[in-house]
Each structure stands twice: as C-alpha cells, then as structure tokens.
Motif scaffolding. Structure first.
Motif, mmCIF file in Angstrom:
data_model
loop_
_atom_site.group_PDB
_atom_site.id
_atom_site.type_symbol
_atom_site.label_atom_id
_atom_site.label_comp_id
_atom_site.label_asym_id
_atom_site.label_seq_id
_atom_site.Cartn_x
_atom_site.Cartn_y
_atom_site.Cartn_z
ATOM 1 N N LEU A 215 -8.686 -3.759 -0.402
ATOM 2 C CA LEU A 215 -7.871 -2.910 -0.301
ATOM 3 C C LEU A 215 -6.701 -3.339 -1.113
ATOM 4 O O LEU A 215 -5.749 -2.382 -1.874
ATOM 5 C CB LEU A 215 -7.661 -2.295 1.151
ATOM 6 C CG LEU A 215 -8.420 -1.666 1.810
ATOM 7 C CD1 LEU A 215 -8.300 -1.093 3.301
ATOM 8 C CD2 LEU A 215 -8.962 -0.409 0.833
ATOM 9 N N LEU A 216 -6.194 -4.593 -1.051
ATOM 10 C CA LEU A 216 -4.746 -5.079 -1.542
ATOM 11 C C LEU A 216 -5.103 -5.163 -2.934
ATOM 12 O O LEU A 216 -4.074 -5.169 -3.858
ATOM 13 C CB LEU A 216 -4.225 -6.184 -0.869
ATOM 14 C CG LEU A 216 -3.945 -5.914 0.575
ATOM 15 C CD1 LEU A 216 -3.497 -7.169 1.293
ATOM 16 C CD2 LEU A 216 -3.127 -4.794 0.602
ATOM 17 N N ALA B 201 -4.352 -1.840 -4.347
ATOM 18 C CA ALA B 201 -2.830 -1.663 -4.231
ATOM 19 C C ALA B 201 -2.015 -2.346 -5.254
ATOM 20 O O ALA B 201 -1.218 -1.808 -6.201
ATOM 21 C CB ALA B 201 -2.229 -1.668 -2.994
ATOM 22 N N LEU C 12 -4.102 -0.281 6.238
ATOM 23 C CA LEU C 12 -4.054 -0.119 4.934
ATOM 24 C C LEU C 12 -4.894 1.001 3.888
ATOM 25 O O LEU C 12 -4.370 1.243 2.934
ATOM 26 C CB LEU C 12 -4.707 -1.608 4.251
ATOM 27 C CG LEU C 12 -4.096 -2.761 4.687
ATOM 28 C CD1 LEU C 12 -4.774 -4.045 4.180
ATOM 29 C CD2 LEU C 12 -2.494 -2.972 4.216
ATOM 30 N N ASP C 13 -6.009 1.470 4.734
ATOM 31 C CA ASP C 13 -6.652 2.521 4.078
ATOM 32 C C ASP C 13 -6.123 3.904 4.651
ATOM 33 O O ASP C 13 -6.972 4.621 5.416
ATOM 34 C CB ASP C 13 -8.220 2.178 4.298
ATOM 35 C CG ASP C 13 -9.043 3.098 3.398
ATOM 36 O OD1 ASP C 13 -8.389 3.957 2.640
ATOM 37 O OD2 ASP C 13 -10.128 2.706 3.169
ATOM 38 N N THR D 13 0.576 -1.158 -0.081
ATOM 39 C CA THR D 13 -0.176 0.080 0.121
ATOM 40 C C THR D 13 0.620 1.327 0.102
ATOM 41 O O THR D 13 0.609 2.085 -0.565
ATOM 42 C CB THR D 13 -0.943 0.006 1.369
ATOM 43 O OG1 THR D 13 -1.496 -1.374 1.263
ATOM 44 C CG2 THR D 13 -1.977 1.297 1.221
ATOM 45 N N LYS D 14 2.026 1.266 0.738
ATOM 46 C CA LYS D 14 2.794 2.398 0.851
ATOM 47 C C LYS D 14 3.711 2.473 -0.372
ATOM 48 O O LYS D 14 3.879 3.534 -0.783
ATOM 49 C CB LYS D 14 3.703 2.433 2.110
ATOM 50 C CG LYS D 14 3.054 2.564 3.404
ATOM 51 C CD LYS D 14 3.814 2.351 4.809
ATOM 52 C CE LYS D 14 3.113 2.598 5.943
ATOM 53 N NZ LYS D 14 3.770 2.449 7.111
ATOM 54 N N TYR E 209 2.480 1.691 -3.254
ATOM 55 C CA TYR E 209 1.807 2.356 -4.609
ATOM 56 C C TYR E 209 1.292 3.759 -4.170
ATOM 57 O O TYR E 209 1.411 4.569 -5.324
ATOM 58 C CB TYR E 209 0.250 1.548 -4.960
ATOM 59 C CG TYR E 209 -1.059 1.887 -4.060
ATOM 60 C CD1 TYR E 209 -1.599 3.190 -4.874
ATOM 61 C CD2 TYR E 209 -1.516 1.444 -3.050
ATOM 62 C CE1 TYR E 209 -2.859 3.491 -4.568
ATOM 63 C CE2 TYR E 209 -2.711 1.799 -2.735
ATOM 64 C CZ TYR E 209 -3.363 2.820 -3.280
ATOM 65 O OH TYR E 209 -4.773 3.275 -2.959
#
Lengths: 364, 216
Positions: free
Chosen positions: A316-317, A320, B77-78, A114-115, A117
């Motif tokens: 969420l992934l 990402a 994550l968000d 996530t970080k 992307y």
C-alpha cells in the motif's frame, strides 16, 4: 464579439482543433466515453461493470501505466535532463528513501502519506481537466483572458472542493476527526449545505462560464474544453466517493495516456535521427509505461517483503508514494516554456498571440 | 549562451541518479525473484488480493498475532476497503478469542457510521460481553467499565431496532451482567415474545430463575 472571434468559423471554433480526430478527442481525452460508462454505472446501481477477474488487468493497462507514463515522459522528453536536473536525477533516489522510511514506520508515516495522496488525487484530476480545457481553448484559437482563466480554474476545482469537504478520511476529515466535526454543532449542517451548493454549482457554472467566455473578449471556447471539466465533475458528484475514485482514476488515466502519447509522438517524430513511424513510437512508449507500472506497483513490494517488511505496508505504501511522485513530476513536465517545441501543439494558428503557459501547474 | 552547471552539483546529481536507478531497478528485479521463490510465480496484478493472500497464509500457519497486526495496518492505510477490513479483523479476532482486538475493531467500525449501524452495534455489545466473561475467567476480575459500556451499546442498538429479538436479548444479557436482574428479565421476555425460538433468551431467563432460586 472580437476580431479574433470573427476570423474563426463558429462551427470549427465550437468543435475545437482535435489532436487525432474529433471522435477520439471527445471520447477519450474529453472524457465522453466516461459519461457513457457513468450512465451505465448509475443505471445499474453497481460499479461492477468489469468482471473482478478482468479488473486487475484494466488497472495495469490504464492506472499503473498512467502513473509510470509521467516518469517515462520525463526521461524521454528531449532536453529534460538539462532543464530539470533535480527532478530527473535526484528525485528518484529521494522518492525511494521516502518510501523506505514510510515502510519502516508504517504506523506513523503510512496514514500521513496515504491521506496526502488521496487528498491530492482529486486536485490533480481537477487540475488536469483545467489544463486540458485551457489547452484545447488555445489550440482552437480561443485566447482566454486572465479573468476567464481564473474563473475556469475555480469551476474546475469545484469537484476537488466537494471531495475535500465530503471525502471519508481525506481532506477536511484528515485535518479533523469525525468526532471533532460532530462535536461542533454548526459544522455538520454547514458541510451538508456547502456540498449541496457545490453540487448545483458544478452543473450550473460550466454552461454559464461557457456563455460568458463566448460573449467576452476570448470568443467561443470549444465544447471539448467544457467537456473535460463537466466529466471530472460527473465522476465526483454523480458517483459515490468509492466509485468516483475507481472510475475517475481509470478515465483520468485514459485521458492522460492519450495526451502524453501525443506529446511524446510529436517530440520523437521531430528528432533529427528519427527513422521510425508513429506506430513504433506509440507502441514503444506505451509498452514502457505498462512494463514500468508492473515493475513498480507489483514487483517492488515483494523486494521490501524480502528484507522483512509486512505485505500490507509494502504494497500500500508503494502505491501511495508512487502517486505522490507522479503528482510532483506532473507539476513540471507539462510546463511549456516559450522555447519548448510542444508549444506548437498547444498554440493556436497564430501562436504569437498566446504567450501564456497552458497548465495550472498541475496535471496536464 | 548556456550556463554551465558547477561540477560538484553535476557530479552529485549523477551519483544520486545512479543510486536511484540502482535502487528502483534493483527492487524490481529482487521483487520478481522473491515472488518466484515464495509463490513460484510472477507477482500478481491485484494489489489488495496479493496482501490478503499473504494474510491468509499467516493465519494458516497460526500466526494470528502478525495476521491481526497486518489487517489492522491495512485498515489504517487502505481507506477504500477500511470497513471490509475492520469487519474481517473483528471476525478473525473472535475466531481466536481475542475479544480486546474485536472490540477495538468494532468500535472503529461503529464510529465510522456515527454509531448508527445496527449490526455493528449488536456485534460490539456481544464482543464487550465476551470480553467481560474472559476477564472473569482469566484474570478473575469483573470489569465494571466494560459492563457499563456493553449496557450503553446494547441499549443504543435496541433503540435503533426495538422490534429486534436479538437486540432485546443482547440488552438483557448486558443488564444481567450489570446486576439489573429485573430489567434483564423484562428484555429477555420481550425477546422471546418477538422470537419464541431464540435460545439465548430462554437460557437467560433460566439463568435468572436459577439465580433467584439460589438466593436465600
């Protein structure tokens, strides 16, 4: 002033050579429309220009469609399987394996991807602004020299540097925690000074560079080249980091879809067996982008839930990993080799003079 | 002349391509099926709203543990919604009397704002006090470290807003837990001065009087 410069009428050189029409190019590809929206957002002190019920539709037709546009472009680009076998054939499987690993280890891999992307995104936008600026310069007959190109790249990257230093949880704050930054007595103040300097530089450097290029060997650069860089800066410097991500993504998507459709259309119309008109190709390409975007972002997470993973990591992934996939694909699909038919879109009227690739290796 | 790819490489690419496409389109079709099965409709367009809905479903089914784990993961994550998610985690944890999770969520929230958000610090000091009470009730243990932390956090909140009745009352409660009765009394009195209707402050004073009366 150079010979090449003298051959171009000044008004035409400054307006640039449009793809569709100056209004279309300046508003959508150049990002003029985004300046109007940014002005309204800042004036209203609220990003909620779009009703919450309509926002998801906006995100589907622009954002999701834009992420899948690079994939659709990859597979519809003539000769892509031959020229990019790893990217077209092996990379999708690798991406899905990486996605599965991330979802399986969400606490270890999730924050990393996530970080990654979120840090990569502003670079990608800045690189796209640079790529578009160079592309418009070339096709308008402004043959940028190596130094001018390098300066243009640095000016384009100012917005990225700002986000890297200032963004929460990304960039520098990915590498160092907030506590670590605060614990170095000199660092917080230095960062504040650096960000302020970047802010001023982002608004002073483009016009200075514009004048420098005009008076140098390259001759006048079209306004639209500067506009792409200025709008990217405005998204990140004027808006708050959160609004910047929302609006930058939307307008970057609009910009991207517009330019990718132009390239796709050119390819399809040039095919020997083509029996369809431009509208057919444009609508078909866009429909595929929206459909694939919906399938990837909204449907794939449910498949992971079916096999037992949680809704949060599944949703969420996927976002990402698709982002990272898009960034990687973009690194390749916009590299125009000398034999590429699309060079005619990019090159000036005298293509023999422009034998340098137009992109910075990322973004358009 | 075009260079011919080795057969092995080409075949490997073709197999990888087939598997990749099967994986992607299989996941899309399966996803549509699962959404129709679970929700009786196609997957929705809003990604965060979709997982929020599913967290709500978990809470309705009293599966707090899994719901809290999911909110916590979402906060990791968000990033754009991180603060909102941590607040939600703290609120949900309090409803289920999971003060340890509430304290952890509020601590993260407080650190995001460099310990300068008054409301977060006040909520955190309150959660720390609840945690102390719970430990006494359940484990029969007085957690002195948590009490010390509650005093520090309450003190910081009171420094941020010295004229807040709530902040003074919170600091008084923490001091009372730490056994600093005289100090606590002065802050309870200050809280009542600022808001005469503040019931917890009056109750605190009453408690101090009871303690003093009980002493030989």
């Amino acid at each position: 002033m150079t010979t090449a410069d003298n051959q171009r009428p000044l008004s035409g050189a400054l307006l640039g050579r449009s793809f569709v029409h100056p209004v279309f190019d300046y508003m959508l590809i150049g990002g003029g429309l985004s300046l109007v929206v940014t002005l309204v957002v800042v004036a209203r002190q609220s990003p909620s220009m779009i009703a919450p019920s309509v926002l998801p539709v906006f995100l589907l037709i622009f954002n999701s469609a834009h992420f899948s546009a690079s994939t659709v472009r990859l597979y519809t680009k003539p000769g892509a399987y031959r020229s990019l076998p790893f990217l077209t054939m092996a990379f999708p499987l690798i991406t899905m394996v990486v996605l599965t690993v991330c979802i399986h280890f969400p606490d270890k891999m999730g924050p990393f991807i996530t970080k990654l992307y979120l840090t990569w995104s502003p670079y990608h936008y800045a690189a796209q602004a640079y790529g578009l600026a160079v592309m418009y310069a070339y096709r308008s007959g402004c043959l940028l020299g190596a130094t001018d190109k390098r300066l243009l790249w640095w000016v384009s990257m100012l917005a990225f540097f700002h986000t890297f230093l200032d963004g929460e949880d990304i960039g520098l704050r990915w590498l160092m925690s907030a506590e670590q930054i605060r614990s170095q007595s000199w660092l917080p103040d230095t960062l504040t000074v650096a960000n302020t300097a970047l802010k001023y530089l982002a608004f002073c450097a483009p016009p200075v560079l514009f004048v420098k290029i005009w008076w140098g060997k390259s001759g006048p650069m079209p306004f639209i080249s500067m506009l792409t860089i200025v709008t990217n800066g405005v998204w990140f410097f004027v808006l708050s980091p959160f609004d910047a991500f929302v609006w930058a993504t939307i307008f970057h998507s609009v910009q991207y879809i517009a330019i990718v459709v132009i390239f796709h259309l050119k390819d399809q119309m040039a095919l020997d067996g083509n029996r369809h008109g431009p509208l057919y190709h444009v609508a078909g390409f866009y429909a595929k982008c929206v459909g694939l975007g919906y399938g990837l972002f909204m449907c794939v997470p449910w498949a992971f839930q079916l096999v037992g993973y949680g809704p949060v990591e599944s949703a969420l992934l996927v976002v990402a990993v698709i982002n990272v996939h898009h960034f990687v694909v973009d690194q390749y699909i916009w590299r125009l080799k000398k034999t590429d038919g699309n060079r005619t879109i990019v090159d000036s009227q005298s293509p023999a003079q422009a034998d340098v690739a137009v992109t910075g290796g990322a973004g358009v | 002349m075009a260079v011919k790819e080795p057969v092995f490489k080409t075949t490997t690419y073709k197999i990888a391509f087939a598997l990749g496409m099967l994986f992607i389109f299989g996941a899309i079709v399966t996803g549509v099926y699962e959404s129709l099965r679970v929700r009786n409709r196609l997957p929705g367009l809003e990604i965060s709203a979709e997982y929020f809905l599913q967290i709500d479903t978990l809470l309705r089914r009293n599966n707090y543990k899994l719901a809290a784990e999911q909110i916590q993961r979402a906060a990791d994550l968000d990033f754009p919604h991180q603060k909102e998610l941590l607040r939600r985690l703290a609120k949900t944890a309090r409803q289920y009397k999971d003060f340890e999770t509430e304290v952890a969520a509020l601590k993260r929230l407080a650190s995001l704002d460099a310990m300068s958000d008054f409301d977060v610090l006040t909520d955190l000091s309150s959660a720390l006090q609840e945690r102390v009470r719970q430990r006494i009730e359940v484990d029969k243990v007085v957690d002195k470290d948590v009490i010390k932390e509650a005093v520090e956090i309450s003190d910081r909140a009171a420094q941020l807003r010295p004229d807040s009745a709530r902040a003074n009352c919170n600091l008084a409660s923490s001091l009372l837990m730490a056994g600093q009765t005289d100090h606590a009394e002065s802050f309870f009195r200050r809280a009542i001065q600022l808001d005469p209707n503040l019931v917890p402050a009056r109750q605190g004073l009453e408690h101090i009087n009871q303690l003093r009366r009980a002493k030989p």
